[in-house]
Motif scaffolding. Sequence first.
Motif, PDB file in Angstrom:
ATOM      1  N   ALA A  94       5.999   5.447  -1.331  1.00  0.00           N
ATOM      2  CA  ALA A  94       7.401   5.750  -1.010  1.00  0.00           C
ATOM      3  C   ALA A  94       8.188   4.448  -0.921  1.00  0.00           C
ATOM      4  O   ALA A  94       7.630   3.406  -0.540  1.00  0.00           O
ATOM      5  N   PRO A  95       9.479   4.456  -1.275  1.00  0.00           N
ATOM      6  CA  PRO A  95      10.275   3.227  -1.232  1.00  0.00           C
ATOM      7  C   PRO A  95      10.157   2.423   0.067  1.00  0.00           C
ATOM      8  O   PRO A  95      10.057   1.190   0.000  1.00  0.00           O
ATOM      9  N   PRO A  96      10.142   3.046   1.259  1.00  0.00           N
ATOM     10  CA  PRO A  96      10.019   2.239   2.481  1.00  0.00           C
ATOM     11  C   PRO A  96       8.662   1.558   2.626  1.00  0.00           C
ATOM     12  O   PRO A  96       8.524   0.640   3.438  1.00  0.00           O
ATOM     13  N   ASN A  97       7.673   2.025   1.844  1.00  0.00           N
ATOM     14  CA  ASN A  97       6.311   1.512   2.026  1.00  0.00           C
ATOM     15  C   ASN A  97       5.788   0.637   0.899  1.00  0.00           C
ATOM     16  O   ASN A  97       4.694   0.071   1.018  1.00  0.00           O
ATOM     17  N   VAL A  98       6.546   0.506  -0.176  1.00  0.00           N
ATOM     18  CA  VAL A  98       6.024  -0.256  -1.315  1.00  0.00           C
ATOM     19  C   VAL A  98       5.871  -1.740  -0.984  1.00  0.00           C
ATOM     20  O   VAL A  98       5.149  -2.464  -1.685  1.00  0.00           O
ATOM     21  N   THR A  99       6.535  -2.205   0.081  1.00  0.00           N
ATOM     22  CA  THR A  99       6.388  -3.605   0.484  1.00  0.00           C
ATOM     23  C   THR A  99       5.370  -3.787   1.605  1.00  0.00           C
ATOM     24  O   THR A  99       5.223  -4.890   2.136  1.00  0.00           O
ATOM     25  N   LEU A 100       4.681  -2.721   1.981  1.00  0.00           N
ATOM     26  CA  LEU A 100       3.632  -2.856   2.999  1.00  0.00           C
ATOM     27  C   LEU A 100       2.547  -3.793   2.480  1.00  0.00           C
ATOM     28  O   LEU A 100       2.156  -3.735   1.315  1.00  0.00           O
ATOM     29  N   ARG A 101       2.045  -4.645   3.363  1.00  0.00           N
ATOM     30  CA  ARG A 101       0.972  -5.572   3.007  1.00  0.00           C
ATOM     31  C   ARG A 101      -0.150  -5.475   4.042  1.00  0.00           C
ATOM     32  O   ARG A 101       0.056  -4.998   5.140  1.00  0.00           O
ATOM     33  N   GLY A 102      -1.310  -5.947   3.664  1.00  0.00           N
ATOM     34  CA  GLY A 102      -2.408  -6.046   4.615  1.00  0.00           C
ATOM     35  C   GLY A 102      -3.461  -4.960   4.508  1.00  0.00           C
ATOM     36  O   GLY A 102      -4.353  -4.873   5.356  1.00  0.00           O
ATOM     37  N   PHE A 103      -3.374  -4.133   3.453  1.00  0.00           N
ATOM     38  CA  PHE A 103      -4.375  -3.085   3.294  1.00  0.00           C
ATOM     39  C   PHE A 103      -5.788  -3.667   3.183  1.00  0.00           C
ATOM     40  O   PHE A 103      -6.760  -3.042   3.591  1.00  0.00           O
ATOM     41  N   GLN A 104      -5.875  -4.889   2.643  1.00  0.00           N
ATOM     42  CA  GLN A 104      -7.185  -5.518   2.506  1.00  0.00           C
ATOM     43  C   GLN A 104      -7.812  -5.812   3.863  1.00  0.00           C
ATOM     44  O   GLN A 104      -9.049  -5.826   4.004  1.00  0.00           O
ATOM     45  N   VAL A 105      -6.979  -6.053   4.872  1.00  0.00           N
ATOM     46  CA  VAL A 105      -7.492  -6.309   6.220  1.00  0.00           C
ATOM     47  C   VAL A 105      -8.103  -5.038   6.799  1.00  0.00           C
ATOM     48  O   VAL A 105      -9.193  -5.060   7.389  1.00  0.00           O
ATOM     49  N   ILE A 106      -7.404  -3.928   6.614  1.00  0.00           N
ATOM     50  CA  ILE A 106      -7.922  -2.649   7.096  1.00  0.00           C
ATOM     51  C   ILE A 106      -9.225  -2.305   6.385  1.00  0.00           C
ATOM     52  O   ILE A 106     -10.204  -1.874   7.020  1.00  0.00           O
ATOM     53  N   ASP A 107      -9.260  -2.508   5.071  1.00  0.00           N
ATOM     54  CA  ASP A 107     -10.464  -2.201   4.306  1.00  0.00           C
ATOM     55  C   ASP A 107     -11.637  -3.072   4.758  1.00  0.00           C
ATOM     56  O   ASP A 107     -12.783  -2.603   4.853  1.00  0.00           O
ATOM     57  N   ALA A 108     -11.353  -4.347   5.024  1.00  0.00           N
ATOM     58  CA  ALA A 108     -12.417  -5.257   5.460  1.00  0.00           C
ATOM     59  C   ALA A 108     -12.930  -4.873   6.845  1.00  0.00           C
ATOM     60  O   ALA A 108     -14.147  -4.909   7.103  1.00  0.00           O
ATOM     61  N   ALA A 109     -12.013  -4.509   7.727  1.00  0.00           N
ATOM     62  CA  ALA A 109     -12.418  -4.098   9.078  1.00  0.00           C
ATOM     63  C   ALA A 109     -13.235  -2.813   9.017  1.00  0.00           C
ATOM     64  O   ALA A 109     -14.252  -2.670   9.707  1.00  0.00           O
ATOM     65  N   LYS A 110     -12.798  -1.882   8.194  1.00  0.00           N
ATOM     66  CA  LYS A 110     -13.527  -0.623   8.038  1.00  0.00           C
ATOM     67  C   LYS A 110     -14.928  -0.883   7.489  1.00  0.00           C
ATOM     68  O   LYS A 110     -15.917  -0.315   7.973  1.00  0.00           O
ATOM     69  N   ALA A 160       7.591  10.184   3.974  1.00  0.00           N
ATOM     70  CA  ALA A 160       7.854   8.823   4.423  1.00  0.00           C
ATOM     71  C   ALA A 160       9.333   8.478   4.252  1.00  0.00           C
ATOM     72  O   ALA A 160       9.943   7.816   5.101  1.00  0.00           O
ATOM     73  N   VAL A 161       9.907   8.919   3.161  1.00  0.00           N
ATOM     74  CA  VAL A 161      11.333   8.672   2.916  1.00  0.00           C
ATOM     75  C   VAL A 161      12.186   9.342   3.995  1.00  0.00           C
ATOM     76  O   VAL A 161      13.151   8.766   4.493  1.00  0.00           O
ATOM     77  N   ALA A 162      11.796  10.546   4.368  1.00  0.00           N
ATOM     78  CA  ALA A 162      12.600  11.323   5.312  1.00  0.00           C
ATOM     79  C   ALA A 162      12.429  10.890   6.756  1.00  0.00           C
ATOM     80  O   ALA A 162      13.367  10.999   7.558  1.00  0.00           O
TER      81      ALA A 162
END
Length: 325
Positions: A94-110, A160-162
């Motif tokens: 979604a447009p508000p989330n396309v700039t989210l960063r750090g998914f690699q941190v969550i994946d590494a922690a998981k 997410a947009v709404a």
Amino acid sequence: MKTTQMARILCAASFLIFACASTNAAGGLQLNFYDQTCPGVSNVVEEVVASYISRAPTLAAALLRMHFHDCFVRGCDGSVLLNTTKSSKAEKDAPPNVTLRGFQVIDAAKAAVEKVCPGVVSCADILALVARDAVHMLGGPFWNVPTGRRDGVVSIQNEAVAKLPPPNATFSKLKSIFASNGLDVKDLVVLSGEHTIGISHCNSFSGRLYNFTGKGDMDPSLDKNYAARLKIKCKPGDNKTIVEMDPGSFRTFDTNYFVNVKKNRVLFQSDAALLTDNEAQSYINQQLQYLSFFSDFAVSMEKMGRIRVLTGTAGQIRRHCAFSN
């Protein structure tokens, strides 16, 4: 009566304390939820977060934002972590989330948690723990993170947009969105203080500089000197350049955000909107006068972390945070 009394006696017995606590908390969250099933999970997550934040401090703001965006859509269920599928566009696209960063941190922690406790700890809990640890590592407060969340299996782009507050939101819009999540005006002000760390792209606020009312004008509430500096960095149409949210201390969690709000030196219209409401203004002053920001932020974060959580047998424990089982 005899049955009730017997239950109380059993729960008082030391060897059954954990079993009784688990039963009582089945419908909600609790501190140390994983003490028996995955002891030390917090330490495992913290070590992973530290390895990333030590190398890239700006990830702290990104991870905090990710937790916020997760909780405001479907509750704190890890749905923001799910990838788009052939049948459905996910929240992260979604447009508000396309700039989210750090998914690699969550994946590494998981991945680190799965090595020691496979199939036990949810991605939603890991995200909540990661956000807390990342903030604390930038000098921010440490707050309790009750755990026991389960992972959702649905992630819908349009939701997410709404449901996420846009950077140009008015105060009434912000208040309404926060209220729909069980958060009050104080929570709104305090949680807006997360903008004391991190960065933003020019296109998130350039409308305030060049076309505020659609007539090529500037937002009159912006401090003129601050606006002039922003215009040097951000030219019309620029969607790549990044700007510090809190100039001079964007890598330090402190009260400078509220100083900037009072001086009309904030990037987003949603931040400036806090000055348009008397109750919000009083909370801004409180953060500055009584230095209660850290303790208030801790309370509001724990409150936010409880939004519409899935517990008990609801949802699932994902094996990989980007995919449902």
